[in-house]
Design an enzyme around this catalytic site. Structure first.
Site, PDB file in Angstrom:
ATOM      1  N   ALA B  35      42.877  44.647  16.012  1.00 21.46           N
ATOM      2  CA  ALA B  35      42.096  44.286  14.832  1.00 21.46           C
ATOM      3  C   ALA B  35      41.795  42.791  14.792  1.00 21.46           C
ATOM      4  O   ALA B  35      40.634  42.375  14.703  1.00 21.46           O
ATOM      5  CB  ALA B  35      42.849  44.716  13.573  1.00 21.46           C
ATOM      6  N   ARG B  67      39.531  49.590  11.482  1.00 24.86           N
ATOM      7  CA  ARG B  67      39.566  48.129  11.349  1.00 24.86           C
ATOM      8  C   ARG B  67      39.202  47.351  12.611  1.00 24.86           C
ATOM      9  O   ARG B  67      38.975  46.148  12.541  1.00 24.86           O
ATOM     10  CB  ARG B  67      40.956  47.684  10.878  1.00 24.86           C
ATOM     11  CG  ARG B  67      42.039  47.985  11.904  1.00 24.86           C
ATOM     12  CD  ARG B  67      43.430  47.896  11.313  1.00 24.86           C
ATOM     13  NE  ARG B  67      44.454  48.098  12.319  1.00 24.86           N
ATOM     14  CZ  ARG B  67      44.790  49.294  12.849  1.00 24.86           C
ATOM     15  NH1 ARG B  67      44.169  50.381  12.471  1.00 24.86           N
ATOM     16  NH2 ARG B  67      45.736  49.372  13.753  1.00 24.86           N
ATOM     17  N   ASN B 127      53.227  41.739  18.201  1.00 27.36           N
ATOM     18  CA  ASN B 127      54.688  41.642  18.306  1.00 27.36           C
ATOM     19  C   ASN B 127      55.139  40.195  18.500  1.00 27.36           C
ATOM     20  O   ASN B 127      54.390  39.348  18.948  1.00 27.36           O
ATOM     21  CB  ASN B 127      55.178  42.508  19.466  1.00 27.36           C
ATOM     22  CG  ASN B 127      54.719  41.968  20.804  1.00 27.36           C
ATOM     23  OD1 ASN B 127      55.330  41.073  21.376  1.00 27.36           O
ATOM     24  ND2 ASN B 127      53.591  42.482  21.312  1.00 27.36           N
ATOM     25  N   PHE B 128      56.406  39.940  18.110  1.00 27.05           N
ATOM     26  CA  PHE B 128      56.948  38.580  18.204  1.00 27.05           C
ATOM     27  C   PHE B 128      57.322  38.193  19.632  1.00 27.05           C
ATOM     28  O   PHE B 128      57.320  37.011  19.970  1.00 27.05           O
ATOM     29  CB  PHE B 128      58.187  38.434  17.306  1.00 27.05           C
ATOM     30  CG  PHE B 128      57.836  38.302  15.853  1.00 27.05           C
ATOM     31  CD1 PHE B 128      57.143  37.200  15.381  1.00 27.05           C
ATOM     32  CD2 PHE B 128      58.196  39.284  14.950  1.00 27.05           C
ATOM     33  CE1 PHE B 128      56.809  37.075  14.045  1.00 27.05           C
ATOM     34  CE2 PHE B 128      57.868  39.172  13.610  1.00 27.05           C
ATOM     35  CZ  PHE B 128      57.175  38.065  13.153  1.00 27.05           C
ATOM     36  N   CYS B 182      51.900  47.954  11.490  1.00 27.79           N
ATOM     37  CA  CYS B 182      50.674  48.600  11.016  1.00 27.79           C
ATOM     38  C   CYS B 182      50.783  50.122  11.130  1.00 27.79           C
ATOM     39  O   CYS B 182      50.100  50.852  10.424  1.00 27.79           O
ATOM     40  CB  CYS B 182      49.477  48.111  11.820  1.00 27.79           C
ATOM     41  SG  CYS B 182      49.217  46.343  11.672  1.00 27.79           S
ATOM     42  N   CYS B 241      64.523  21.520  18.736  1.00 22.75           N
ATOM     43  CA  CYS B 241      63.806  22.747  19.126  1.00 22.75           C
ATOM     44  C   CYS B 241      63.761  22.887  20.650  1.00 22.75           C
ATOM     45  O   CYS B 241      63.270  21.993  21.350  1.00 22.75           O
ATOM     46  CB  CYS B 241      62.382  22.741  18.569  1.00 22.75           C
ATOM     47  SG  CYS B 241      61.468  24.202  19.110  1.00 22.75           S
ATOM     48  N   CYS B 244      59.485  23.050  21.594  1.00 25.44           N
ATOM     49  CA  CYS B 244      58.521  21.948  21.485  1.00 25.44           C
ATOM     50  C   CYS B 244      59.148  20.560  21.614  1.00 25.44           C
ATOM     51  O   CYS B 244      58.436  19.588  21.841  1.00 25.44           O
ATOM     52  CB  CYS B 244      57.703  22.068  20.201  1.00 25.44           C
ATOM     53  SG  CYS B 244      58.604  21.788  18.684  1.00 25.44           S
TER      54      CYS B 244
END
Lengths: 67, 340
Positions: B35, B67, B127-128, B182, B241, B244
Site C-alpha cells: 500500500a 488500498r 515489518n521491523f 494489517c 547508539c 548511527c
C-alpha cells in the site's frame, strides 16, 4: 483527574500517579513508544519518576510495523 | 510535453525549474510495494523522478486491491509479482521515469547492492526486521531514509538523516511483536495515503535541496479518532547508539537476522527471530482473534492457527513453524502478515 492525551481530554483514576502507570492504564505498555509530557520528551527510564497531575498535556506516539 | 506535464509543480516556488531538473536526475529506492509503496511510487513517477527502484518479494492478491492503488483484478488473476505489475502501470503513467523492478526479498545482501545507488530510500515495508536493516544500511552509506508505517487508522512517519537526526534504533526501545498487523486488525486506505503524503513531501524536499523545511519531527496520527501528534525527538539521539553513533550496524550481522530453516519432509519452514524482538503472546492472541478467517488454538506453551492453506504455530520464545510450505519466502510473508 483530567488530563489531555493526544488532544483528547481523559478522566483517569486518582491512583494513577506517574507516566508508567498511565501507559499501563491505556494498555500501551507493550508498545515501543515515545511520550511527551507538557512539551518535554521523556526517555523511558523517566516514565516511573515523572508524576502526572491535573491538567497535564501528553502526546503519546507508538511505533507500528504495517505498510 | 515534458515541460508541460510538470508545469504546475514547477510553478510551486520551492521546486521551480531547478528542483524539477534535480527530480529528473534523482534515483529513489522504494522498499516494499504494497500500500505505502504503490502510492509513493505513483506520486514520485508523476512528479518526474528520473529513476525508481522498486523492491518486493510478493505477488498481487485480491485483499490488496482495497488500498494498493497500482494493482488490478487482472494482476490478481495472473498472480503477477507486485513490482512487475507496478512497473507496467507506472510506465503507462510516465514513460520518462526509468523503473527498476526487483522481485527479491529485501535482505542485507540485496540492499547492500541497491542502496548505495539511491539518493533517498523510502521505507514501505510491513515489518521491523527489514526497517532496522534499512536503518543500518542507510547509516553506513550515508543515505537519508523515510520511515513510514500504518495499521488500522493509525500511521507514523519520521525522516532519518545520517549524522543529524536520531535514527530508528535511537527512537525504539524494543522491537514489538504483538500481532497487530494489517492482516489482523485491518487497515483503511486514507491512513496509508496520509503516511505517504508525509513521506513523499519529505523526499521532494530532500531532492530539491529544501533541507531547511524538513519536518524534523516524529509525526503520527489516528485519522479515525481525529488525533494528530508531532514530537520533536532530536533530544532522543542516543550517544551510545550502535547504528548511527558507534557505527557497528548491529542489524547487518548474521545473528540479528530472521533465521529460517526448511524442515525436511514436513512441508514446514521454521522461523526464529533475533533475541532483541519481544514476543507479546497475549496481545498476539487478541489480535489474531479479531480476524474471523483465522482458526485459533492456544495452550500455555504455544498458539496455533490456520489461515488459507497454512497452519502456523508460535512458541512463547517466538520460534514459529509455518506448516503447508517448503518455500522460505512464502513462509516469511505469512509470518509478517500474521505474527508481525
Amino acid at each position: 483527574m483530567e488530563i489531555t492525551v493526544n488532544g483528547d481530554v481523559l478522566t483517569v483514576k486518582e491512583d494513577i500517579t506517574n507516566i508508567e502507570e498511565l501507559v499501563q492504564e491505556l494498555h500501551l505498555e507493550k508498545k515501543s513508544l515515545i511520550v511527551e509530557h507538557n512539551q518535554t520528551i521523556l526517555k523511558k527510564d523517566k516514565h516511573k519518576e515523572t508524576a502526572i497531575s491535573e491538567g497535564d498535556k501528553l502526546e503519546i506516539v507508538h511505533f507500528v510495523g504495517g505498510g | 510535453m515534458v515541460n508541460n506535464r510538470y508545469h504546475r509543480q514547477m510553478l510551486f516556488e520551492p521546486i521551480g525549474e531547478t528542483g524539477q531538473k534535480r527530480l529528473q536526475e534523482s534515483h529513489v529506492v522504494i522498499v516494499g510495494v504494497g500500500a505505502l509503496g504503490s502510492s509513493s511510487a505513483e506520486m514520485l513517477a508523476r512528479a518526474g523522478v528520473g529513476t525508481l527502484t522498486l523492491i518486493d518479494r510478493d505477488y498481487v492478491e485480491e485483499t490488496n486491491l482495497q488500498r494498493q492503488q497500482l494493482f488490478s483484478e487482472e494482476d490478481v488473476r495472473r498472480q503477477t509479482p507486485k513490482v512487475i505489475a507496478a512497473k507496467k502501470r507506472l510506465e503507462v503513467i510516465n514513460h520518462f521515469t526509468t523503473i527498476h523492478a526487483e522481485v527479491i526479498d529485501a535482505g542485507v545482501d540485496e540492499l547492500e547492492l541497491i542502496v548505495p545507488k539511491a539518493d533517498v530510500v523510502i521505507d514501505a515495508t510491513d515489518n521491523f526486521d527489514t526497517r532496522l536493516i534499512i536503518n543500518d544500511i542507510c547509516q553506513k552509506h550515508q543515505k537519508p531514509w523515510i520511515y513510514g508505517a500504518c495499521v488500522a487508522s493509525y500511521g507514523v512517519t519520521f525522516t532519518v538523516l545520517p549524522e543529524e537526526t536520531p535514527c530508528l534504533q535511537c527512537l525504539m526501545d524494543h522491537i514489538p511483536s504483538d500481532g497487530a498487523t494489517c492482516d489482523t486488525v485491518g487497515i483503511i486506505s486514507p491512513a496509508v495515503q496520509m503516511v505517504v503524503s508525509h513521506q513523499v513531501t519529505e523526499v521532494l524536499k530532500i531532492i530539491t535541496g529544501n533541507l531547511d523545511t524538513l519536518s524534523g519531527k516524529l509525526i503520527a496520527f489516528d485519522i479515525w479518532k481525529n488525533q494528530q501528534m508531532e514530537l520533536k525527538v532530536a533530544s532522543l539521539k542516543d550517544d551510545k547508539c550502535p547504528s548511527c553513533v558507534k557505527k557497528q550496524y548491529p542489524h547487518l550481522t548474521y545473528q540479528s537476522q530472521l533465521k529460517t530453516a526448511v524442515l525436511c519432509g514436513r512441508n514446514t519452514v521454521q522461523i526464529r527471530t533475533s533475541a532483541e524482538k519481544i514476543i507479546h503472546f497475549d496481545e498476539m492472541k487478541q489480535h489474531l482473534e479479531r480476524n474471523k478467517q483465522i482458526k485459533l488454538f492456544t495452550n500455555p506453551y504455544l498458539l496455533s492457527f490456520e489461515v488459507d492453506k497454512y497452519r502456523v504455530v508460535v512458541f512463547r520464545d517466538g520460534r514459529t513453524l509455518i506448516h503447508g510450505t517448503k518455500n522460505v519466502q512464502e513462509a516469511k510473508k505469512v509470518y509478517y502478515q500474521y505474527v508481525g
